[in-house]
Design an enzyme around this catalytic site. Structure first.
Site, mmCIF file in Angstrom:
data_model
loop_
_atom_site.group_PDB
_atom_site.id
_atom_site.type_symbol
_atom_site.label_atom_id
_atom_site.label_comp_id
_atom_site.label_asym_id
_atom_site.label_seq_id
_atom_site.Cartn_x
_atom_site.Cartn_y
_atom_site.Cartn_z
ATOM 1 N N LYS A 22 0.853 -1.194 0.000
ATOM 2 C CA LYS A 22 0.000 0.000 0.000
ATOM 3 C C LYS A 22 0.883 1.236 0.000
ATOM 4 O O LYS A 22 1.800 1.366 0.819
ATOM 5 C CB LYS A 22 -0.895 -0.046 1.243
ATOM 6 C CG LYS A 22 -2.207 0.678 1.101
ATOM 7 C CD LYS A 22 -3.095 0.348 2.309
ATOM 8 C CE LYS A 22 -4.403 1.064 2.248
ATOM 9 N NZ LYS A 22 -5.201 0.833 3.466
HETATM 10 O O1 G3P Z 1 -9.390 1.760 4.254
HETATM 11 C C1 G3P Z 1 -9.199 3.050 4.707
HETATM 12 C C2 G3P Z 1 -9.913 3.227 5.985
HETATM 13 O O2 G3P Z 1 -9.315 2.484 6.982
HETATM 14 C C3 G3P Z 1 -10.053 4.619 6.429
HETATM 15 O O3 G3P Z 1 -11.236 4.645 7.118
HETATM 16 O O4 G3P Z 1 -12.850 5.463 8.732
HETATM 17 O O5 G3P Z 1 -10.398 5.974 9.025
HETATM 18 O O6 G3P Z 1 -11.726 7.076 7.228
HETATM 19 P P1 G3P Z 1 -11.557 5.863 8.077
#
Ligand code: G3P
Length: 217
Positions: free
Chosen positions: A83
């Site tokens: 990633k």
């Molecule tokens: O896959 C990306 C994710 O983990 C981000 O999610 O909820 O931290 O915006 P969030």
């Protein structure tokens, strides 16, 4: 649509994997922090549990160090996906790693032009963050639709991995638009099964079944 689970907590992955719901896993530095585990150890364990791709994120931002970290991550397992951040250095690394046959996931995508660049760099996956755009009162699902159209216009192979999913509606809408993958937090993935009419219907069937006095088998 493929489902990836967005966590680095092994027990959560095991539970969903046993249900047959896991096509892959995504992690990021925040999720590694939340897991409390060493990135290499936990990623190795996750890779041995699931058959599909497991994304592990580099922490460097300059090309040379990204490539050094990517070499370490790539050795973890055959199903690793490296990633990378959506920066010029990250895209350069994406091109080099993809050319070397590695799977890549370009993350922190917030615009269609960024997604176009990732496709040109040969990314295996592009991760547009729906929830974080919604947080700013910008419809994150519109971005998924724009990327779908651009990738289809030019037959790019890069898969759209809808990320930062916060609701069951995000999953449904991403599927309707045609995202290839949704990476979903475990609680949201489990919530997809819920419907009050299913619960009510099951309750009524069980009550009537009890009245028949029958057993099966
Ligand atoms: O896959 C990306 C994710 O983990 C981000 O999610 O909820 O931290 O915006 P969030």
């Amino acid at each position: 649509m493929k489902f990836f689970v967005d966590t680095a907590v092994v027990d959560e992955i095991k539970e969903l994997n046993d249900l047959g719901l896991v096509d892959g896993v995504t992690t990021n530095p925040s999720l590694i922090l939340k897991s409390g585990r060493d990135i290499i150890e936990v990623t190795k364990e996750i890779c041995s549990l699931v058959d599909g791709p497991v994304s592990a994120e580099v922490a460097a931002t300059d090309y040379e160090t990204i490539m050094k970290e990517a070499a370490v991550i790539a050795k973890i397992a055959d199903n690793i996906c490296i990633k990378l951040p959506l920066t010029l250095d990250g895209l350069k690394a994406c091109k080099a790693l993809t050319s070397d046959g590695h799977k890549t996931n370009v993350t922190l995508c917030f615009s269609a032009n960024q997604a176009l660049l990732a496709a040109k760099a040969g990314a295996t996956y592009i991760s547009p963050f729906i929830g974080r755009l919604d947080d700013m009162a910008i419809d994150g699902l519109d971005l998924i639709a724009e990327i779908r159209q651009i990738y289809d216009n030019y037959d790019y192979d890069t898969q759209i991995l809808a990320a930062s999913i916060r609701t069951v509606n995000h999953v449904k809408e991403a599927a309707l638009i045609g995202a290839d993958v949704s990476t979903v937090p475990p609680s949201t993935l489990k919530a997809l099964v819920k419907h009050p009419l299913t619960d009510k219907g099951l309750e009524a069937f069980l009550a009537d079944w009890a009245k028949t006095g029958q057993t099966i088998g």
